[in-house]
Scaffold this active site. Structure first.
Site, PDB file in Angstrom:
ATOM      1  N   GLY A   1       0.774  -1.266  -0.016  1.00 38.30           N
ATOM      2  CA  GLY A   1       0.195   0.070  -0.049  1.00 38.30           C
ATOM      3  C   GLY A   1       0.986   1.323   0.002  1.00 38.30           C
ATOM      4  O   GLY A   1       0.203   2.327   0.613  1.00 38.30           O
TER       5      GLY A   1
ATOM      6  N   LYS B   1      -0.225   2.385  -4.290  1.00 42.45           N
ATOM      7  CA  LYS B   1      -0.802   3.724  -4.727  1.00 42.45           C
ATOM      8  C   LYS B   1      -0.556   4.128  -5.855  1.00 42.45           C
ATOM      9  O   LYS B   1      -1.091   4.936  -6.539  1.00 42.45           O
ATOM     10  CB  LYS B   1      -0.098   4.644  -3.715  1.00 42.45           C
ATOM     11  CG  LYS B   1      -0.820   4.449  -2.103  1.00 42.45           C
ATOM     12  CD  LYS B   1      -2.117   4.851  -2.065  1.00 42.45           C
ATOM     13  CE  LYS B   1      -2.687   5.049  -0.636  1.00 42.45           C
ATOM     14  NZ  LYS B   1      -2.857   3.646   0.031  1.00 42.45           N
TER      15      LYS B   1
ATOM     16  N   ASP C   1      -8.462   6.792   1.744  1.00 43.01           N
ATOM     17  CA  ASP C   1      -7.478   7.199   2.686  1.00 43.01           C
ATOM     18  C   ASP C   1      -6.408   8.355   1.794  1.00 43.01           C
ATOM     19  O   ASP C   1      -6.694   8.271   0.598  1.00 43.01           O
ATOM     20  CB  ASP C   1      -6.416   6.235   3.278  1.00 43.01           C
ATOM     21  CG  ASP C   1      -5.764   5.346   2.063  1.00 43.01           C
ATOM     22  OD1 ASP C   1      -6.651   5.140   1.098  1.00 43.01           O
ATOM     23  OD2 ASP C   1      -4.675   5.057   1.966  1.00 43.01           O
ATOM     24  N   ASP C   2      -6.290   9.524   2.573  1.00 38.57           N
ATOM     25  CA  ASP C   2      -5.199  10.441   2.078  1.00 38.57           C
ATOM     26  C   ASP C   2      -5.848  11.131   1.051  1.00 38.57           C
ATOM     27  O   ASP C   2      -5.587  11.200  -0.182  1.00 38.57           O
ATOM     28  CB  ASP C   2      -4.030   9.733   1.195  1.00 38.57           C
ATOM     29  CG  ASP C   2      -3.188   9.216   2.436  1.00 38.57           C
ATOM     30  OD1 ASP C   2      -3.434   9.583   3.244  1.00 38.57           O
ATOM     31  OD2 ASP C   2      -2.073   8.472   2.027  1.00 38.57           O
TER      32      ASP C   2
ATOM     33  N   TYR D   1      -8.095   7.674   9.469  1.00 34.93           N
ATOM     34  CA  TYR D   1      -7.958   6.330   9.723  1.00 34.93           C
ATOM     35  C   TYR D   1      -6.729   6.165  10.963  1.00 34.93           C
ATOM     36  O   TYR D   1      -6.262   5.164  11.115  1.00 34.93           O
ATOM     37  CB  TYR D   1      -7.191   5.846   8.555  1.00 34.93           C
ATOM     38  CG  TYR D   1      -5.986   6.443   8.051  1.00 34.93           C
ATOM     39  CD1 TYR D   1      -4.811   6.344   8.397  1.00 34.93           C
ATOM     40  CD2 TYR D   1      -6.082   7.233   6.805  1.00 34.93           C
ATOM     41  CE1 TYR D   1      -3.569   7.020   7.905  1.00 34.93           C
ATOM     42  CE2 TYR D   1      -5.178   7.888   6.269  1.00 34.93           C
ATOM     43  CZ  TYR D   1      -4.097   7.815   6.752  1.00 34.93           C
ATOM     44  OH  TYR D   1      -2.803   8.482   6.115  1.00 34.93           O
TER      45      TYR D   1
ATOM     46  N   ASP E   1       7.889   5.121   2.536  1.00 33.24           N
ATOM     47  CA  ASP E   1       7.861   5.673   1.314  1.00 33.24           C
ATOM     48  C   ASP E   1       7.778   7.323   1.437  1.00 33.24           C
ATOM     49  O   ASP E   1       7.787   8.130   0.508  1.00 33.24           O
ATOM     50  CB  ASP E   1       6.381   5.439   0.585  1.00 33.24           C
ATOM     51  CG  ASP E   1       5.331   5.462   1.544  1.00 33.24           C
ATOM     52  OD1 ASP E   1       5.514   5.816   2.753  1.00 33.24           O
ATOM     53  OD2 ASP E   1       4.125   5.064   1.265  1.00 33.24           O
TER      54      ASP E   1
ATOM     55  N   ASN F   1       2.332  -2.783   6.142  1.00 31.00           N
ATOM     56  CA  ASN F   1       2.689  -1.995   4.949  1.00 31.00           C
ATOM     57  C   ASN F   1       4.245  -1.616   4.740  1.00 31.00           C
ATOM     58  O   ASN F   1       4.751  -0.478   5.658  1.00 31.00           O
ATOM     59  CB  ASN F   1       1.767  -0.654   4.694  1.00 31.00           C
ATOM     60  CG  ASN F   1       2.171   0.156   3.609  1.00 31.00           C
ATOM     61  OD1 ASN F   1       2.292  -0.424   2.631  1.00 31.00           O
ATOM     62  ND2 ASN F   1       2.224   1.347   3.772  1.00 31.00           N
TER      63      ASN F   1
END
Length: 697
Positions: free
Chosen positions: A28, A59, A135-136, A180, A246, A274
């Protein structure tokens, strides 16, 4: 919820059916997705380590997030079908995730139909488990959605419930909320209207993903999970970013899964890690998570037996790490070339290169021996893990190195003036040097490991840490007078590889929060130096500095008998400096350097039996000398003193200046050598260990 260890992990009794504990990996992260080959290898590892789930959510797979409406092409379909089939072959639940939240209009039936059509296509590929991720994304709704839904949470839940029912309520269906983690909840978890809406209206068969107190949570407590579970009305699935990297291209994490007590296991629906963007260095992250998952208080058997010293009686991060590193070492030592395995199995075949023995090179007497690669060791991997441990914590060796470097830096000034502290400082400097050399050896062994795939994922990181350690090593040597100051650290125009961070680092250093996660909360400030004119009371301080530097030279080169120099007499006070031609350097501990000059050095030459007929005295009539203690690591104060003295000497009518330097005085010799104005001079009668350098005015 009752939890027990079985060959298929953990079971949960919910609504009359057994639901196993979700344990596995979520792909993810932001960045290059893993390859199909790597994912298949992941399934094999998960099966071997008794994990059971893979969540497909890269992503930067554009059909997962940015172009979520687009169906997969026939070529892409072949790959996904093969991947889902591979997961099934290894008893891994393949969960397909889609992220439509960037631009979906929740109230538009065509958008909902596009989402259903996309998931129907993936279901036709053989996928049985799904996930909707919100999310995001921005939390604002478009005007059309504001008319149709009372809140953003209601919009998300409505479409999630509809899709879940359209797919005939699959056994595994995950929902990732926009809020989240606890840090995103307004005003907090227990009073979050968003989470309360999710808990009240999301269908009970849908599980909710949660990262903990933060996006990257340091610790996840039982109390925090109980709190969010009561609001969501279900146990969450932890999407754990503890090993994710990341968000920082200079970091990678190879420490153990930790700071999540095993008492959490009965209170969770599952845990998905993740991890790092790089696939192969995730061995430790996934291996230790698997060990943690099997460490339930109710488990009949565990991979790791705990000792009394552990805070968690069911799981030891250190022992789990050593178990993972031991297994990882075997992978490092296996070649990643498929043909090599074939050659090992077919030993009866003739080797392809039959003339190796006849024409192999053998070094002769006195020549360099052939390079022999040392094998990688478990200690090397432990050091690697320590250097790249976890987001909030360094490994034990890394912490020791940082503490020692800080101590050596802060005590170098005291050691330079107090002989009682010199021995301790030098002893600790040697120990620090040994630790630096261990990093270099680890780097060399890793670079020669047979499995090149792992090495290539690690290479940028281990090159960077090797370079950083080398700079620290050189810096400590210069502090102790055991090596010349590094041009990379102290030069006016350093090489680009001599500093770190680029533009991003420059921005961070200018922001007020920079450094608040450093090991040392109050890093030493840059020293402030004062340059002032010499006064008679400074004579003893200058003598002390000169004597200390002489002793440093004797320690480095052994016993020696120095021929007298004019500059020595100037430093000891036997010859006074010319008026206005003496400067003293001070820091917060007192005098730490000086620069003295004689306008007419020829008059003083007779006192050391120097031939005053030397032509050098005509072109360079003036003399300059000085010393700076090793605690002064910045070269600019010495440069400023010299520039000020040269200006004074020039204004007094001198046409040139020279200095006398002993070869053993590496620090000042290096300083003058790097100066663009001072050049070597040929001077008659100089001792063999002395060089003269001069500059015209």
């Amino acid at each position: 919820m009752s939890v027990m260890a079985t060959s298929t992990n953990f079971s949960e009794k919910t609504e009359g059916r057994d639901r196993r504990f979700i344990g596995g990996v979520v792909e993810g992260f932001y960045g290059r997705p893993w390859t199909m080959e790597q994912r298949t290898e992941l399934f094999k590892r998960e099966q071997k380590w008794d994990l059971n789930t893979y969540l497909y959510a890269p992503k930067d797979d554009y059909k997962h997030r940015m172009y979520w409406r687009d169906l997969y092409s026939p070529e892409e379909a072949v790959q996904l079908i093969a991947l889902i089939s591979a997961a099934r072959q290894h008893n891994i639940d393949f969960i397909y995730a889609i992220s439509p939240g960037l631009d979906i209009t929740f109230s538009n039936p065509k958008e909902v139909a596009a989402l259903k059509r996309k998931l129907d296509q993936v279901r036709d590929f053989g996928c049985c488990s799904f996930s909707l991720l919100f999310d995001d994304i921005e939390a604002d709704m478009c005007p059309a959605d504001k008319q149709a839904f009372s809140s953003f949470a209601h919009a998300q839940v409505a479409i999630t419930n509809e899709v879940y029912q359209h797919l005939r309520e699959p056994e595994t269906f995950l929902f990732c909320p926009t809020d989240y983690c606890a840090a995103f909840c307004t005003p907090n978890v227990s009073q979050s209207s968003y989470l309360r809406t999710v808990g009240d209206t999301l269908l009970p068969g849908i599980d909710v993903l949660w990262t903990g107190p933060k996006v990257v949570s340091h610790k996840i407590s039982v109390e925090s999970i109980e709190e969010v579970s009561s609001i969501l009305k279900r146990a969450p699935v932890i999407w754990d970013n503890i090993h994710a990297n990341d968000y920082d291209p200079q970091r990678i994490f190879m420490g153990p899964y930790k700071d999540r007590p095993t008492e959490l296991i009965p209170k969770l629906r599952g845990v998905l890690t993740n991890p790092n963007c790089e696939f192969y260095p995730n061995f430790v992250a996934i291996h230790t998570l698997a060990t943690w998952c099997k460490a339930s208080p109710d488990a009949a058997a565990r991979d790791v037996e705990m000792g009394d010293e552990e805070q968690d009686p069911c799981y030891s991060p250190h022992k789990a790490l050593m178990l993972a590193l031991t297994d990882w070492l075997e992978e490092f030592m296996c070649t990643d070339q498929p043909t090599a395995c074939l050659k090992k199995e077919s030993s009866e075949e003739e080797p392809m290169q039959t003339d190796l023995g006849e024409h192999s090179y053998v070094p002769g007497p006195g020549e360099n021996p052939l390079y022999t690669a040392e094998p990688l060791t478990l200690d090397d991997l432990k050091l690697l893990s320590d250097l790249f441990y976890l987001p909030y914590e360094y490994g034990s060796t890394a912490k020791t190195m940082l503490h020692e470097l800080n101590w050596l830096k802060s005590h170098s000034q005291a050691a330079a003036v107090d002989t009682d502290q010199t021995a301790e400082w030098r002893s600790r400097a040697r120990q620090f040097d040994d630790m630096c050399e261990a990093v270099v050896r680890m780097f060399n062994r890793l670079s020669n490991a047979p499995n090149r795939r792992i090495l290539y994922d690690l290479y940028n990181y281990i090159c960077d840490i090797k370079s950083g350690v080398h700079l620290a090593q050189a810096y400590v040597k210069s502090l102790g007078g055991l090596g010349k100051p590094s041009a990379q650290l102290m030069g006016a125009d350093p090489e680009p590889w001599g500093f770190r961070g680029g533009l991003s680092g420059e921005f961070q250093r200018m922001l007020p929060g920079h450094g608040n996660r450093d090991l040392f909360k109050h890093p030493p400030k840059t020293a402030v130096y004062c340059i002032r004119p010499y006064c008679p009371e400074d004579k003893m301080d200058i003598q002390r500095i000169f004597t200390n530097m002489q002793q440093e030279r004797r320690i480095k080169v052994g016993s020696m008998t120095d021929a007298p120099l004019i500059s020595d007499l100037l430093s000891t006070g036997e010859i006074p400096p010319s008026p206005q031609c003496a400067l003293v350097l001070e820091d917060d501990m007192g005098p730490c350097g000086y620069m003295l000059a004689l306008m007419d050095a020829k008059a003083a030459a007779a006192s050391v039996q120097k031939d005053t007929r030397d032509r050098v005295f005509e072109d360079f009539p003036s003399l300059i000398t000085g010393q700076v203690l090793p605690r002064v690591t910045d070269p600019s104060p010495a440069k400023r003193m010299i520039a000020q003295l040269l200006s004074t000497i020039r204004s007094c009518g001198s046409k040139g200046v020279f200095c006398e330097l002993r070869h053993s005085d590496r620090r000042m010799l290096d300083f003058y050598t790097k100066s663009s104005s001072f050049q070597p001079l040929k001077m008659d009668g100089l001792p063999p260990d002395v060089i003269a350098m001069g500059t015209g005015l």
